[in-house]
Design a protein around this motif. Sequence first.
Motif, PDB file in Angstrom:
ATOM      1  N   VAL A  69       0.834  -1.206   0.000  1.00 56.38           N
ATOM      2  CA  VAL A  69       0.000   0.000   0.000  1.00 56.38           C
ATOM      3  C   VAL A  69       0.864   1.250   0.000  1.00 56.38           C
ATOM      4  O   VAL A  69       0.606   2.210  -0.756  1.00 56.38           O
ATOM      5  N   GLU A  70       1.916   1.282   0.810  1.00 60.61           N
ATOM      6  CA  GLU A  70       2.798   2.446   0.841  1.00 60.61           C
ATOM      7  C   GLU A  70       3.532   2.638  -0.485  1.00 60.61           C
ATOM      8  O   GLU A  70       3.705   3.764  -0.961  1.00 60.61           O
ATOM      9  N   ALA A  71       3.942   1.517  -1.111  1.00 63.70           N
ATOM     10  CA  ALA A  71       4.637   1.619  -2.396  1.00 63.70           C
ATOM     11  C   ALA A  71       3.703   2.141  -3.484  1.00 63.70           C
ATOM     12  O   ALA A  71       4.104   2.976  -4.317  1.00 63.70           O
ATOM     13  N   LYS A  72       2.450   1.678  -3.501  1.00 64.13           N
ATOM     14  CA  LYS A  72       1.509   2.141  -4.520  1.00 64.13           C
ATOM     15  C   LYS A  72       1.148   3.604  -4.310  1.00 64.13           C
ATOM     16  O   LYS A  72       0.978   4.354  -5.289  1.00 64.13           O
ATOM     17  N   ARG A  73       1.022   4.029  -3.065  1.00 59.64           N
ATOM     18  CA  ARG A  73       0.725   5.440  -2.821  1.00 59.64           C
ATOM     19  C   ARG A  73       1.902   6.323  -3.210  1.00 59.64           C
ATOM     20  O   ARG A  73       1.705   7.461  -3.656  1.00 59.64           O
ATOM     21  N   ALA A  74       3.097   5.813  -3.033  1.00 62.11           N
ATOM     22  CA  ALA A  74       4.266   6.600  -3.422  1.00 62.11           C
ATOM     23  C   ALA A  74       4.361   6.743  -4.932  1.00 62.11           C
ATOM     24  O   ALA A  74       4.725   7.810  -5.445  1.00 62.11           O
ATOM     25  N   SER A  75       4.021   5.683  -5.680  1.00 62.74           N
ATOM     26  CA  SER A  75       4.084   5.743  -7.139  1.00 62.74           C
ATOM     27  C   SER A  75       2.889   6.452  -7.751  1.00 62.74           C
ATOM     28  O   SER A  75       3.004   7.111  -8.784  1.00 62.74           O
ATOM     29  N   ASN A  76       1.716   6.330  -7.102  1.00 65.43           N
ATOM     30  CA  ASN A  76       0.504   6.961  -7.623  1.00 65.43           C
ATOM     31  C   ASN A  76      -0.326   7.499  -6.450  1.00 65.43           C
ATOM     32  O   ASN A  76      -1.126   6.766  -5.864  1.00 65.43           O
ATOM     33  N   PRO A  77      -0.136   8.748  -6.070  1.00 60.67           N
ATOM     34  CA  PRO A  77      -0.859   9.296  -4.911  1.00 60.67           C
ATOM     35  C   PRO A  77      -2.375   9.304  -5.086  1.00 60.67           C
ATOM     36  O   PRO A  77      -3.113   9.337  -4.096  1.00 60.67           O
ATOM     37  N   GLU A  78      -2.864   9.302  -6.336  1.00 68.48           N
ATOM     38  CA  GLU A  78      -4.308   9.352  -6.575  1.00 68.48           C
ATOM     39  C   GLU A  78      -4.948   7.960  -6.598  1.00 68.48           C
ATOM     40  O   GLU A  78      -6.149   7.840  -6.836  1.00 68.48           O
TER      41      GLU A  78
END
Length: 276
Positions: free
Chosen positions: A101-110
């Motif tokens: 979850v943290e990695a996906k938010r870092a790559s795509n905040p939206e």
Amino acid sequence: MSAQPQGAPPKSPTALAIASFLRHNSQLKMRQGVLNGKRQDFFRSKRALRALQSPEYASSQKKKGSLLPPIASEEDAIRVFKELPLNSLAIRVEKLTRKTVEAKRASNPEAQLPPISSLSKVKGVPTLSFVREQVVSSEDDIYYVWIWERVHWTAYLYAGLIAAAIFTVVLFPLWPPILRLGVWYLSMGMLGLLAAFFAMSIVRLILFGLTYFAAPPGLWIFPNLFEDVGFVDSFIPLYAWNVEQEKKKKKKKVTATVTAVTEEEPAASDKKENKS
């Protein structure tokens, strides 16, 4: 087969036959995950491909009247397995962890991701999320979750028994007088046992309250009445002083202190060795 929701397209008979073969197949080694707040069975697609290429599938496919399509290669197994997501019987998912979850938010905040606090905290039961790309492959990290559940024949049996029981109760005025009298005596006996249990619980509590101040540490009647034991063991012994429970608490404290001391001793010896 499961009931179809209104407005949903009918499932393919071939897809239902494939799902029926794979749904409770031991080769899938299914696990449980949390999807939309509910526990669902999920599995790796590579294990499903192995099951489709197994001798068990070949023997089931050769049976008379079988709707299972023939499979001669891994490409055929992939083509057959694709019938499941096409008919919304099994959908591809991914496991969500704190790191993902943290990695996906870092790559795509939206990106629309659940909060970390809502992830499953049960060990071995991960949180699942739908994936748009319904890829079928023998890779290790591709998971599918079952949307379809086969209705077992026992469900129809239980439903029939419940309906028969309700119908029998509705026809109670038409029962023979002997049966109605027997049911009345049985209900009165059950109510009497229930009343006796509550009365005994109140009496033992009052007696303990009196003896706790008059003759400490207090006397319990049927001390195991509410313990996690069998029915007979709940009434054994007949009475016991509350001192036994206090001794158990003291024993637990003593054992805890002993284990703490034993853990501290090797640590102290290690420190001495390091200093020397």
